[in-house]
Design a protein around this motif. Structure first.
Motif, PDB file in Angstrom:
ATOM      1  N   SER A 193      44.837  40.396  34.015  1.00 13.28           N
ATOM      2  CA  SER A 193      45.399  41.350  35.044  1.00 13.28           C
ATOM      3  C   SER A 193      46.450  42.266  35.202  1.00 13.28           C
ATOM      4  O   SER A 193      47.332  40.687  35.047  1.00 13.28           O
ATOM      5  CB  SER A 193      44.794  40.709  36.208  1.00 13.28           C
ATOM      6  OG  SER A 193      43.342  40.306  36.263  1.00 13.28           O
ATOM      7  N   THR A 194      46.939  43.176  35.399  1.00 14.95           N
ATOM      8  CA  THR A 194      48.533  44.388  35.558  1.00 14.95           C
ATOM      9  C   THR A 194      48.257  44.525  36.659  1.00 14.95           C
ATOM     10  O   THR A 194      47.605  45.108  37.553  1.00 14.95           O
ATOM     11  CB  THR A 194      48.130  44.297  34.167  1.00 14.95           C
ATOM     12  OG1 THR A 194      48.312  44.048  33.182  1.00 14.95           O
ATOM     13  CG2 THR A 194      49.801  45.519  34.838  1.00 14.95           C
TER      14      THR A 194
ATOM     15  N   LEU B 239      45.504  47.340  40.966  1.00 13.24           N
ATOM     16  CA  LEU B 239      45.454  45.996  40.021  1.00 13.24           C
ATOM     17  C   LEU B 239      43.798  46.560  38.975  1.00 13.24           C
ATOM     18  O   LEU B 239      42.754  46.481  39.481  1.00 13.24           O
ATOM     19  CB  LEU B 239      45.078  45.115  40.918  1.00 13.24           C
ATOM     20  CG  LEU B 239      43.961  43.811  40.326  1.00 13.24           C
ATOM     21  CD1 LEU B 239      45.771  42.944  39.548  1.00 13.24           C
ATOM     22  CD2 LEU B 239      44.279  42.799  41.121  1.00 13.24           C
ATOM     23  N   VAL B 240      45.150  46.561  37.614  1.00 17.24           N
ATOM     24  CA  VAL B 240      43.447  46.785  37.038  1.00 17.24           C
ATOM     25  C   VAL B 240      42.881  45.207  35.573  1.00 17.24           C
ATOM     26  O   VAL B 240      44.025  44.260  35.536  1.00 17.24           O
ATOM     27  CB  VAL B 240      43.622  47.649  34.911  1.00 17.24           C
ATOM     28  CG1 VAL B 240      43.512  47.980  33.964  1.00 17.24           C
ATOM     29  CG2 VAL B 240      44.639  49.141  36.101  1.00 17.24           C
ATOM     30  N   ILE B 241      42.127  44.910  35.873  1.00 18.91           N
ATOM     31  CA  ILE B 241      41.682  43.872  34.917  1.00 18.91           C
ATOM     32  C   ILE B 241      40.645  44.221  33.866  1.00 18.91           C
ATOM     33  O   ILE B 241      39.771  45.260  34.108  1.00 18.91           O
ATOM     34  CB  ILE B 241      40.400  43.199  36.021  1.00 18.91           C
ATOM     35  CG1 ILE B 241      41.511  42.674  37.783  1.00 18.91           C
ATOM     36  CG2 ILE B 241      39.673  41.520  35.730  1.00 18.91           C
ATOM     37  CD1 ILE B 241      40.419  42.384  38.601  1.00 18.91           C
ATOM     38  N   GLU B 242      41.411  43.216  32.915  1.00 17.59           N
ATOM     39  CA  GLU B 242      41.005  43.974  31.696  1.00 17.59           C
ATOM     40  C   GLU B 242      39.278  42.896  31.287  1.00 17.59           C
ATOM     41  O   GLU B 242      39.106  42.010  31.391  1.00 17.59           O
ATOM     42  CB  GLU B 242      41.664  43.212  30.456  1.00 17.59           C
ATOM     43  CG  GLU B 242      41.208  43.180  29.010  1.00 17.59           C
ATOM     44  CD  GLU B 242      41.983  42.364  28.288  1.00 17.59           C
ATOM     45  OE1 GLU B 242      42.305  42.637  26.810  1.00 17.59           O
ATOM     46  OE2 GLU B 242      43.362  42.149  28.606  1.00 17.59           O
TER      47      GLU B 242
ATOM     48  N   TRP C 162      38.104  34.383  36.972  1.00 16.98           N
ATOM     49  CA  TRP C 162      37.695  35.568  34.990  1.00 16.98           C
ATOM     50  C   TRP C 162      38.867  36.588  35.076  1.00 16.98           C
ATOM     51  O   TRP C 162      39.340  36.161  34.367  1.00 16.98           O
ATOM     52  CB  TRP C 162      36.592  36.690  35.614  1.00 16.98           C
ATOM     53  CG  TRP C 162      36.782  37.137  33.927  1.00 16.98           C
ATOM     54  CD1 TRP C 162      37.020  38.924  34.589  1.00 16.98           C
ATOM     55  CD2 TRP C 162      35.928  37.647  32.586  1.00 16.98           C
ATOM     56  NE1 TRP C 162      37.250  39.257  33.134  1.00 16.98           N
ATOM     57  CE2 TRP C 162      37.228  38.274  32.501  1.00 16.98           C
ATOM     58  CE3 TRP C 162      36.199  36.152  31.999  1.00 16.98           C
ATOM     59  CZ2 TRP C 162      36.602  38.828  30.599  1.00 16.98           C
ATOM     60  CZ3 TRP C 162      35.802  36.447  30.531  1.00 16.98           C
ATOM     61  CH2 TRP C 162      35.410  38.180  30.008  1.00 16.98           C
ATOM     62  N   SER C 163      39.285  36.883  36.259  1.00 18.18           N
ATOM     63  CA  SER C 163      40.980  38.065  36.501  1.00 18.18           C
ATOM     64  C   SER C 163      41.762  36.327  36.386  1.00 18.18           C
ATOM     65  O   SER C 163      43.052  37.361  36.319  1.00 18.18           O
ATOM     66  CB  SER C 163      39.801  38.646  37.363  1.00 18.18           C
ATOM     67  OG  SER C 163      40.429  37.681  38.959  1.00 18.18           O
ATOM     68  N   GLY C 164      41.725  35.431  36.836  1.00 16.84           N
ATOM     69  CA  GLY C 164      43.447  34.672  37.196  1.00 16.84           C
ATOM     70  C   GLY C 164      43.861  35.317  38.578  1.00 16.84           C
ATOM     71  O   GLY C 164      45.026  34.396  38.725  1.00 16.84           O
TER      72      GLY C 164
ATOM     73  N   ASN D 200      40.711  38.376  46.709  1.00 13.27           N
ATOM     74  CA  ASN D 200      41.176  38.216  48.857  1.00 13.27           C
ATOM     75  C   ASN D 200      42.928  37.831  49.082  1.00 13.27           C
ATOM     76  O   ASN D 200      43.526  38.358  49.689  1.00 13.27           O
ATOM     77  CB  ASN D 200      40.518  37.206  49.497  1.00 13.27           C
ATOM     78  CG  ASN D 200      39.425  37.161  49.312  1.00 13.27           C
ATOM     79  OD1 ASN D 200      38.358  37.900  49.023  1.00 13.27           O
ATOM     80  ND2 ASN D 200      38.356  36.222  49.576  1.00 13.27           N
ATOM     81  N   GLU D 201      43.637  37.071  47.890  1.00 21.00           N
ATOM     82  CA  GLU D 201      44.953  36.864  48.182  1.00 21.00           C
ATOM     83  C   GLU D 201      45.216  37.733  48.115  1.00 21.00           C
ATOM     84  O   GLU D 201      46.646  37.924  48.760  1.00 21.00           O
ATOM     85  CB  GLU D 201      45.882  35.599  47.515  1.00 21.00           C
ATOM     86  CG  GLU D 201      44.744  34.128  47.772  1.00 21.00           C
ATOM     87  CD  GLU D 201      45.966  33.656  48.877  1.00 21.00           C
ATOM     88  OE1 GLU D 201      46.466  34.331  49.600  1.00 21.00           O
ATOM     89  OE2 GLU D 201      45.384  32.625  49.188  1.00 21.00           O
ATOM     90  N   ILE D 202      45.736  38.821  46.949  1.00 20.38           N
ATOM     91  CA  ILE D 202      46.153  39.873  45.698  1.00 20.38           C
ATOM     92  C   ILE D 202      45.863  41.225  47.534  1.00 20.38           C
ATOM     93  O   ILE D 202      46.945  41.772  48.037  1.00 20.38           O
ATOM     94  CB  ILE D 202      45.837  40.444  45.317  1.00 20.38           C
ATOM     95  CG1 ILE D 202      46.705  41.048  44.792  1.00 20.38           C
ATOM     96  CG2 ILE D 202      44.585  40.709  45.170  1.00 20.38           C
ATOM     97  CD1 ILE D 202      48.640  40.502  44.293  1.00 20.38           C
TER      98      ILE D 202
END
Length: 300
Positions: free
Chosen positions: A250-251, A262-265, A276-278, A282-284
């Motif tokens: 995740s970046t 937020l981009v999740i590979e 999966w995303s790490g 909800n928090e972000i």
């Protein structure tokens, strides 16, 4: 009484009745555009209400304090409902302890939120606007910190709220969503939008058109890059965008205080799971809202 006087009296009665009927009609029309007939069903945990002569349902989760507190609308995806979306996200478990109110709202269509150019779409759009104002007035929620987050079809509707109702919804979060072409075509191209925008999606999400992956080719809907550029107000070069690696997959790209991506590979079309995303979705999202709530935050 002569015939002429009878005719005049009859005409006056008809005019009086017509005026009375018009007054009643005007009140009926006005009332249909307000939230009314609110009730609570303890068997489902949902509130029910009427708006625009339609039945609507929603789940309301409150924190201990609502006065001047932020409020988040949660809009489910196609084929889902408020109960499913609540069970899927548990967003209120993160938000309410931090002083947020959360409302999960049902669409009126079994196929998801109606975001097309239609009267039904305008009715749903105006209902969400009216419900936000009703909750602000009844519970004292902040008029400047009312937000919306949605998945898929719910995310499409969030973009419509951002474009059409930025005075009510000051920021939206689009998870696995994009801006449909019809909404893109009615945006105010000459005015920088005031609404904040946070996009979250995976690189293998077929619903989200992306320029950098060339999945926007032959897609009538704007790429997510163009959508973000619209909400940013201007195109930014790579060195003007603050990027942070949140996990191996995740970046987070910050275009401004109000616009994040937020981009999740390798993530597909779903509400992202931290396993999966790490990243805790909800928090972000809450982190995004929290920094919007702060005053005098330096612009990125």
């Amino acid at each position: 009484m002569v015939t002429g006087e009878k005719d005049k009296l009859q005409l006056k009665k008809q005019i009086a009745f017509l005026i009375f009927a018009l007054i009643i009609l005007s009140f009926t029309s006005c009332d249909s555009k307000k939230i009314s007939n609110i009730s609570y069903d303890s068997s489902t945990g949902k509130f029910q209400c009427r708006y625009d002569n339609k039945q609507h349902q929603f789940i309301l989760c409150l924190s201990e304090k609502t006065k001047d507190s932020p409020l988040v609308f949660m809009l489910h995806g196609a084929g889902q409902n408020s109960i499913f979306f609540r069970n899927e996200t548990d967003f209120e478990k993160t938000a309410c302890p931090n002083g947020y109110g959360v409302v999960y709202v049902d669409s009126t269509s079994d196929t998801g939120w109606i975001y097309s150019d239609s009267r039904e779409s305008e009715s749903e759009l105006n209902f969400l606007d009216a419900l936000a104002k009703y909750l602000q007035e009844k519970y004292g929620f902040s008029t400047s910190m009312t937000y919306a987050a949605g998945f898929s079809s719910g995310a499409f509707m969030c973009t419509k709220l951002a474009v059409c109702k930025p005075k009510t919804f000051s920021a939206v979060v689009s998870v696995g969503g994009m801006m449909p072409e019809n909404i893109w075509n009615v945006r105010k191209t000459n005015v920088s939008p005031q609404c904040g925008f946070f996009q979250i999606n995976g690189t293998k999400d077929p619903v989200v058109p992306m320029d950098f992956l060339k999945t926007s080719r032959d897609n009538p809907n704007p790429s997510i890059e163009k959508t973000i550029e619209y909400f940013s107000g201007k195109k930014k070069s790579a060195n003007q965008i603050h990027s942070t690696k949140l996990s191996d997959k995740s970046t987070l790209f910050k275009y401004s205080q109000k616009v994040w991506w937020l981009v999740i590979e390798d993530e597909t079309h779903r509400w992202p799971k931290s396993s999966w995303s790490g990243v805790d979705t909800n928090e972000i999202i809450l982190e995004y809202f929290e920094q919007l709530n702060k005053k005098n935050v330096p612009e990125i």
